[in-house]
Design an enzyme around this catalytic site. Structure first.
Site, PDB file in Angstrom:
ATOM      1  CG  HIS A 141      -1.667   1.051   1.367  1.00 25.66           C
ATOM      2  ND1 HIS A 141      -2.893   1.549   0.406  1.00 25.66           N
ATOM      3  CD2 HIS A 141      -1.796   2.114   2.284  1.00 25.66           C
ATOM      4  CE1 HIS A 141      -3.305   2.551   0.880  1.00 25.66           C
ATOM      5  NE2 HIS A 141      -2.531   3.183   1.908  1.00 25.66           N
ATOM      6  CE  LYS A 162      -0.286   6.206   1.925  1.00 22.45           C
ATOM      7  NZ  LYS A 162      -1.045   6.718   3.079  1.00 22.45           N
ATOM      8  CG  ASP A 180      -5.247   2.165  -2.703  1.00 27.18           C
ATOM      9  OD1 ASP A 180      -5.004   2.363  -1.623  1.00 27.18           O
ATOM     10  OD2 ASP A 180      -5.967   1.304  -3.124  1.00 27.18           O
ATOM     11  NE  ARG A 248      19.799  18.899  15.312  1.00 29.63           N
ATOM     12  CZ  ARG A 248      20.338  20.173  15.683  1.00 29.63           C
ATOM     13  NH1 ARG A 248      19.998  21.408  14.909  1.00 29.63           N
ATOM     14  NH2 ARG A 248      21.100  20.459  16.530  1.00 29.63           N
TER      15      ARG A 248
END
Length: 320
Positions: A141, A162, A180, A248
């Protein structure tokens, strides 16, 4: 175990290989499948009695050998010679079919095809075809895109944006492969081929706008039929506390295993004010640099360590 029938192989390659049926039509539903101890590329080959191929191809030398056998010039009997498993036989190079081979295939329901193409070309085409149709596959997906010629799969929870991110990337000149449902096929030991199910091809669903036909809106270059998956970008929800906890300067390389193939992955926090399209492009550019042996974070840390050592050295000299 993935398999394909001789009938489908014939239908899919009839025009390209100029195939015709010569005998054994009753075996049209014979299956060609992948054995655990044998690679797909070894399914097709010239007539081989020691290590028989499921698809036995007869070229000039093989047909001449069978003709000598029919003439009694060899001591080996045909029945003993062909006492081996095979799903299909093909006589290439537009050669005449030896009657003994035609009779054998008709009696034993072994499909016998003829082709006007030369045997090396025929075998190359069938190997590539079988590698594609017999590949182990799964469905993931997400949204699959071509970004800077890199196959990028964007994943994450529903509602993180998305599709909106994909739309923004497409508007910036990148291409959609699948939305999808993404079909992934392992076409090599370290290769995953990503494609779109035929039903969903060209379409992208965006909340508030519905289903969009990307090809019609952005043109032919906005769509790609398939791409090798090289990078996974996983979107995760984030708040201020999450962003503060991020390391970071982490240089850990993340990977995700799909069908026993390790794919580089990047986790991208989704927070208010972040331009995700720019971040995805930067992640892909950084991945390309890493493929070339350049790691920006590692380079920064090395430079930092060098400066610290220089400062320590200068401090010791000043004390002395």
């Amino acid at each position: 175990m993935p398999s394909v029938s001789v009938r489908r192989l014939y239908q899919d390659n009839q025009r390209k290989l100029q195939l015709g049926w010569a005998a054994g039509t009753a075996g049209a539903d014979n299956r060609i499948d992948v054995k655990a101890d044998k690679p797909i590329l070894a399914l097709v080959g010239h007539l081989n009695f020691i290590h028989p191929n499921q698809v036995q191809v007869l070229g000039v030398a093989e047909v001449e050998y069978l003709q000598r056998m029919e003439a009694g010039e060899t001591a080996v009997g045909f029945d003993a010679l062909f006492d081996l498993p095979m799903a299909l036989a093909i006589v290439a190079n537009d050669l005449p079919v030896p009657p003994v081979l035609r009779d054998y295939c008709h009696t034993n329901n072994v499909p016998l095809l003829v082709s006007k193409r030369e045997s090396p070309y025929l075998m190359d085409v069938l190997r590539i075809y079988l590698q594609r149709v017999l590949a182990v596959s799964t469905v993931k997906h997400g949204v699959f895109l071509d970004v800077f010629e890199i196959g990028v799969l964007i994943t994450g929870e529903s509602g993180l944006g998305k599709s909106e991110l994909a739309l923004e990337l497409i508007s910036r000149g990148h291409s959609l492969i699948a939305d999808d449902a993404v079909e992934l096929y392992r076409t090599g030991p370290e290769t995953l081929d990503g494609r779109c199910p035929p039903m969903l091809r060209d379409f992208l669903e965006v909340r508030g706008l519905g289903v969009l036909n990307i090809r019609h809106i952005f043109g032919e270059t906005s769509i790609r039929p398939k791409k090798i998956l090289q990078l996974i970008i996983n979107l995760v929800p984030a708040d201020d506390e999450y962003m503060k906890r991020l390391d970071r300067l982490s240089i850990r390389t993340e990977t995700e295993s799909i069908l026993d193939v390790n794919v580089r992955s990047v986790t991208l926090p989704v927070a208010i004010g972040r331009n995700l399209a720019v971040l995805v492009e930067a992640a892909v550019r950084n991945y390309i640099l890493q493929l070339r042996g350049k790691d920006s974070t590692k380079e920064f840390l090395e430079r930092h360590q060098t400066m610290l050592k220089e400062d320590e050295s200068n401090h010791e000299n000043s004390v002395d």
